[in-house]
Design a protein around this motif. Structure first.
Motif, PDB file in Angstrom:
ATOM      1  N   THR A 251       4.177 -13.866   6.111  1.00 17.08           N
ATOM      2  CA  THR A 251       4.726 -13.104   7.232  1.00 17.08           C
ATOM      3  C   THR A 251       6.243 -12.940   7.130  1.00 17.08           C
ATOM      4  O   THR A 251       6.805 -11.994   7.659  1.00 17.08           O
ATOM      5  CB  THR A 251       4.396 -13.796   8.569  1.00 17.08           C
ATOM      6  N   GLU A 252       6.910 -13.872   6.445  1.00 21.53           N
ATOM      7  CA  GLU A 252       8.376 -13.797   6.363  1.00 21.53           C
ATOM      8  C   GLU A 252       8.822 -12.724   5.378  1.00 21.53           C
ATOM      9  O   GLU A 252       9.777 -12.003   5.622  1.00 21.53           O
ATOM     10  CB  GLU A 252       8.950 -15.155   5.959  1.00 21.53           C
ATOM     11  N   ASN A 253       8.143 -12.654   4.237  1.00 19.41           N
ATOM     12  CA  ASN A 253       8.515 -11.667   3.230  1.00 19.41           C
ATOM     13  C   ASN A 253       7.264 -11.164   2.512  1.00 19.41           C
ATOM     14  O   ASN A 253       6.900 -11.680   1.455  1.00 19.41           O
ATOM     15  CB  ASN A 253       9.510 -12.252   2.221  1.00 19.41           C
ATOM     16  N   PRO A 254       6.610 -10.179   3.101  1.00 18.60           N
ATOM     17  CA  PRO A 254       5.380  -9.675   2.487  1.00 18.60           C
ATOM     18  C   PRO A 254       5.618  -8.693   1.352  1.00 18.60           C
ATOM     19  O   PRO A 254       4.669  -8.221   0.737  1.00 18.60           O
ATOM     20  CB  PRO A 254       4.687  -8.980   3.660  1.00 18.60           C
ATOM     21  N   ARG A 255       6.886  -8.392   1.063  1.00 20.89           N
ATOM     22  CA  ARG A 255       7.189  -7.333   0.098  1.00 20.89           C
ATOM     23  C   ARG A 255       6.576  -7.580  -1.271  1.00 20.89           C
ATOM     24  O   ARG A 255       6.058  -6.662  -1.907  1.00 20.89           O
ATOM     25  CB  ARG A 255       8.701  -7.169  -0.057  1.00 20.89           C
ATOM     26  N   GLN A 256       6.647  -8.833  -1.742  1.00 20.94           N
ATOM     27  CA  GLN A 256       6.145  -9.123  -3.083  1.00 20.94           C
ATOM     28  C   GLN A 256       4.643  -8.906  -3.166  1.00 20.94           C
ATOM     29  O   GLN A 256       4.135  -8.330  -4.132  1.00 20.94           O
ATOM     30  CB  GLN A 256       6.498 -10.560  -3.490  1.00 20.94           C
ATOM     31  N   GLN A 257       3.931  -9.359  -2.129  1.00 21.59           N
ATOM     32  CA  GLN A 257       2.487  -9.154  -2.116  1.00 21.59           C
ATOM     33  C   GLN A 257       2.154  -7.668  -2.047  1.00 21.59           C
ATOM     34  O   GLN A 257       1.270  -7.188  -2.770  1.00 21.59           O
ATOM     35  CB  GLN A 257       1.862  -9.901  -0.939  1.00 21.59           C
ATOM     36  N   LEU A 258       2.826  -6.947  -1.183  1.00 21.92           N
ATOM     37  CA  LEU A 258       2.603  -5.509  -1.088  1.00 21.92           C
ATOM     38  C   LEU A 258       2.921  -4.808  -2.403  1.00 21.92           C
ATOM     39  O   LEU A 258       2.178  -3.923  -2.844  1.00 21.92           O
ATOM     40  CB  LEU A 258       3.468  -4.914   0.027  1.00 21.92           C
ATOM     41  N   SER A 259       4.015  -5.232  -3.048  1.00 25.10           N
ATOM     42  CA  SER A 259       4.423  -4.608  -4.304  1.00 25.10           C
ATOM     43  C   SER A 259       3.356  -4.759  -5.372  1.00 25.10           C
ATOM     44  O   SER A 259       3.048  -3.802  -6.100  1.00 25.10           O
ATOM     45  CB  SER A 259       5.739  -5.225  -4.781  1.00 25.10           C
ATOM     46  N   GLU A 260       2.757  -5.956  -5.468  1.00 23.30           N
ATOM     47  CA  GLU A 260       1.713  -6.184  -6.471  1.00 23.30           C
ATOM     48  C   GLU A 260       0.498  -5.304  -6.192  1.00 23.30           C
ATOM     49  O   GLU A 260      -0.063  -4.689  -7.101  1.00 23.30           O
ATOM     50  CB  GLU A 260       1.300  -7.655  -6.482  1.00 23.30           C
ATOM     51  N   MET A 261       0.081  -5.244  -4.933  1.00 24.05           N
ATOM     52  CA  MET A 261      -1.093  -4.436  -4.603  1.00 24.05           C
ATOM     53  C   MET A 261      -0.836  -2.958  -4.841  1.00 24.05           C
ATOM     54  O   MET A 261      -1.691  -2.246  -5.383  1.00 24.05           O
ATOM     55  CB  MET A 261      -1.504  -4.689  -3.152  1.00 24.05           C
ATOM     56  N   ILE A 262       0.337  -2.478  -4.430  1.00 28.74           N
ATOM     57  CA  ILE A 262       0.643  -1.055  -4.588  1.00 28.74           C
ATOM     58  C   ILE A 262       0.748  -0.689  -6.063  1.00 28.74           C
ATOM     59  O   ILE A 262       0.271   0.376  -6.491  1.00 28.74           O
ATOM     60  CB  ILE A 262       1.934  -0.699  -3.828  1.00 28.74           C
ATOM     61  N   GLU A 263       1.321  -1.583  -6.864  1.00 29.52           N
ATOM     62  CA  GLU A 263       1.420  -1.312  -8.304  1.00 29.52           C
ATOM     63  C   GLU A 263       0.028  -1.174  -8.914  1.00 29.52           C
ATOM     64  O   GLU A 263      -0.237  -0.279  -9.722  1.00 29.52           O
ATOM     65  CB  GLU A 263       2.190  -2.429  -9.001  1.00 29.52           C
ATOM     66  N   GLY A 264      -0.881  -2.074  -8.529  1.00 24.51           N
ATOM     67  CA  GLY A 264      -2.249  -1.960  -9.019  1.00 24.51           C
ATOM     68  C   GLY A 264      -2.927  -0.697  -8.510  1.00 24.51           C
ATOM     69  O   GLY A 264      -3.614   0.005  -9.257  1.00 24.51           O
ATOM     70  N   TYR A 265      -2.725  -0.389  -7.234  1.00 17.44           N
ATOM     71  CA  TYR A 265      -3.322   0.800  -6.613  1.00 17.44           C
ATOM     72  C   TYR A 265      -2.885   2.060  -7.351  1.00 17.44           C
ATOM     73  O   TYR A 265      -3.695   2.951  -7.625  1.00 17.44           O
ATOM     74  CB  TYR A 265      -2.899   0.866  -5.146  1.00 17.44           C
ATOM     75  N   GLU A 266      -1.599   2.127  -7.699  1.00 23.96           N
ATOM     76  CA  GLU A 266      -1.061   3.346  -8.295  1.00 23.96           C
ATOM     77  C   GLU A 266      -1.461   3.524  -9.756  1.00 23.96           C
ATOM     78  O   GLU A 266      -1.115   4.533 -10.366  1.00 23.96           O
ATOM     79  CB  GLU A 266       0.452   3.381  -8.129  1.00 23.96           C
ATOM     80  N   SER A 267      -2.214   2.579 -10.318  1.00 21.14           N
ATOM     81  CA  SER A 267      -2.804   2.821 -11.625  1.00 21.14           C
ATOM     82  C   SER A 267      -3.958   3.826 -11.514  1.00 21.14           C
ATOM     83  O   SER A 267      -4.439   4.344 -12.520  1.00 21.14           O
ATOM     84  CB  SER A 267      -3.306   1.506 -12.249  1.00 21.14           C
ATOM     85  N   HIS A 268      -4.379   4.109 -10.273  1.00 19.63           N
ATOM     86  CA  HIS A 268      -5.444   5.096 -10.037  1.00 19.63           C
ATOM     87  C   HIS A 268      -4.993   6.253  -9.153  1.00 19.63           C
ATOM     88  O   HIS A 268      -5.391   7.392  -9.374  1.00 19.63           O
ATOM     89  CB  HIS A 268      -6.649   4.416  -9.386  1.00 19.63           C
ATOM     90  N   LEU A 269      -4.181   5.955  -8.125  1.00 18.00           N
ATOM     91  CA  LEU A 269      -3.774   6.973  -7.154  1.00 18.00           C
ATOM     92  C   LEU A 269      -2.337   6.704  -6.709  1.00 18.00           C
ATOM     93  O   LEU A 269      -1.936   5.548  -6.602  1.00 18.00           O
ATOM     94  CB  LEU A 269      -4.667   6.910  -5.909  1.00 18.00           C
ATOM     95  N   PRO A 270      -1.584   7.753  -6.399  1.00 20.51           N
ATOM     96  CA  PRO A 270      -0.270   7.506  -5.776  1.00 20.51           C
ATOM     97  C   PRO A 270      -0.458   6.957  -4.374  1.00 20.51           C
ATOM     98  O   PRO A 270      -1.419   7.303  -3.679  1.00 20.51           O
ATOM     99  CB  PRO A 270       0.376   8.895  -5.759  1.00 20.51           C
ATOM    100  N   PHE A 271       0.458   6.091  -3.970  1.00 22.22           N
ATOM    101  CA  PHE A 271       0.397   5.501  -2.627  1.00 22.22           C
ATOM    102  C   PHE A 271       1.582   5.987  -1.825  1.00 22.22           C
ATOM    103  O   PHE A 271       2.737   5.902  -2.265  1.00 22.22           O
ATOM    104  CB  PHE A 271       0.423   3.970  -2.718  1.00 22.22           C
ATOM    105  N   ASP A 272       1.323   6.516  -0.646  1.00 24.38           N
ATOM    106  CA  ASP A 272       2.372   7.007   0.236  1.00 24.38           C
ATOM    107  C   ASP A 272       2.956   5.815   1.005  1.00 24.38           C
ATOM    108  O   ASP A 272       2.310   5.266   1.898  1.00 24.38           O
ATOM    109  CB  ASP A 272       1.799   8.042   1.209  1.00 24.38           C
ATOM    110  N   THR A 273       4.167   5.410   0.666  1.00 25.30           N
ATOM    111  CA  THR A 273       4.764   4.220   1.268  1.00 25.30           C
ATOM    112  C   THR A 273       5.042   4.382   2.761  1.00 25.30           C
ATOM    113  O   THR A 273       5.298   3.393   3.449  1.00 25.30           O
ATOM    114  CB  THR A 273       6.063   3.837   0.543  1.00 25.30           C
TER     115      THR A 273
END
Length: 335
Positions: A251-273
């Motif tokens: 909850t304090e810094n979710p950026r790293q977790q989000l970054s990993e998921m979005i990077e994986g997601y964008e191997s298939h589709l662009p993600f609208d931040t």
């Protein structure tokens, strides 16, 4: 549908009769699995691997909606997306026994994702991206469209009224929000509703997409070094970030977790931040809807046994505290 318990007739003999109506021969071993909305069992099969039997809660989804769920799973499986699809018997996956819909699927053995494991978060992002890409051209026609503000309003209205969706009679007093807490609750809901409405007005996608809809850790299984998606019971037309945010544990810094998921997601589709700003909305709605869900299902003995803590004054005080924390942490998910 009335408040009469939907699964009261689902005794072992009925479960086995249903399974054997498909032509399979059971060895009479029945293991209940962790499911409250529906009833799910592992059933032993003679000279074969066990199967999973899922009995749908009567009145929750229409036949057309369940069939769309099944067709989606079969389409995903055919496209190579790792999901657990229902088995077909004589060309049909949706079965009926004693007027109750059910299906059978293969048993999958494995582990759920580890919280905070960044490598696994990347893999989950890949899987969700693969899922969304495969379903891009086939929006749901029968399933619901996500509507956060409506869902929040309906759930809060129910909690404040002390009445369930099933009948226009009050819940037992012990399960209702205490009268003395209602003014505070109304004010807290009004505050969160205004915050959510502003966020949605600032950005909401012009087109919804087919999503899993309840993509938490328990609905994913690591099997043979590959994650598989389970339980599409809540599949709907929604927003991509709905299938991602439930894996955030920091909850304090979710950026790293989000970054990993979005990077994986964008191997298939662009993600609208811009969708990241909707995480707070979905978090608020989930907390409110969960309390309303428990109230609505209280006629089911399984809920009485599993959620013994529900309905006390301490429960409602903790619920209010959760909502207050949502307000205090507003914006923390997307910063």
């Amino acid at each position: 549908m009335t408040a009469t318990h939907s699964f009261s007739s689902l005794i072992p003999d009925v479960i086995l009769d249903a399974v054997e109506s498909t032509g399979l021969w059971s060895d009479s071993r029945i293991y209940p699995l962790n499911s409250y909305e529906n009833r799910v069992y592992q059933i032993g099969i003679e000279d074969a691997a066990p199967v999973i039997a899922k009995f749908y809660r009567p009145g929750r989804w229409s036949e057309a909606q369940i069939r769309e769920e099944h067709q989606t799973l079969l389409t995903l499986k055919a496209a190579g997306v790792p999901v657990v699809a229902p088995l077909e018997f004589n060309g049909d996956s949706l079965l009926r026994h004693n007027e109750m819909f059910f299906c059978l699927s293969p048993r999958l053995v494995g582990q759920h994702p580890e919280a905070d494991n960044l490598d696994q978060l990347y893999q989950l992002g890949e899987l969700i991206g693969q899922l969304h890409k495969t379903l891009t051209t086939t929006p749901f026609k029968e399933r619901i469209n996500v509507s956060p503000l409506s869902q929040m309003q309906e759930s809060a209205k129910q909690i404040l009224s002390g009445r369930t969706l099933f009948e226009d009679t009050p819940l037992p007093a012990a399960l209702q929000l205490p009268e003395k807490l209602k003014p505070v609750y109304q004010q807290q809901i009004a505050t969160l509703h205004a915050l959510c409405e502003n966020r949605i007005n600032a950005y909401w996608p012009s087109k919804l997409r087919p999503i899993h809809g309840d993509c938490h850790r328990s609905n994913l299984m690591l099997h043979n070094e590959q994650f598989h998606l389970l339980d599409f019971d809540d599949c709907q037309n929604g927003v991509a970030v709905q299938d991602l945010w439930l894996h955030i544990t920091q909850t304090e810094n979710p950026r790293q977790q989000l970054s990993e998921m979005i990077e994986g997601y964008e191997s298939h589709l662009p993600f609208d931040t811009r969708e990241l700003d909707l995480i707070d909305v979905f978090k608020c709605v989930r907390i409110i809807s969960y309390a309303a869900w428990l109230q609505n299902r209280w006629h089911d003995p399984a809920f009485v046994k599993a959620f013994t803590w529900f309905g006390s004054e301490d429960y409602w005080l903790n619920h209010l505290n959760e909502l207050k924390n949502c307000e205090l942490e507003w914006g923390g998910m997307s910063k």
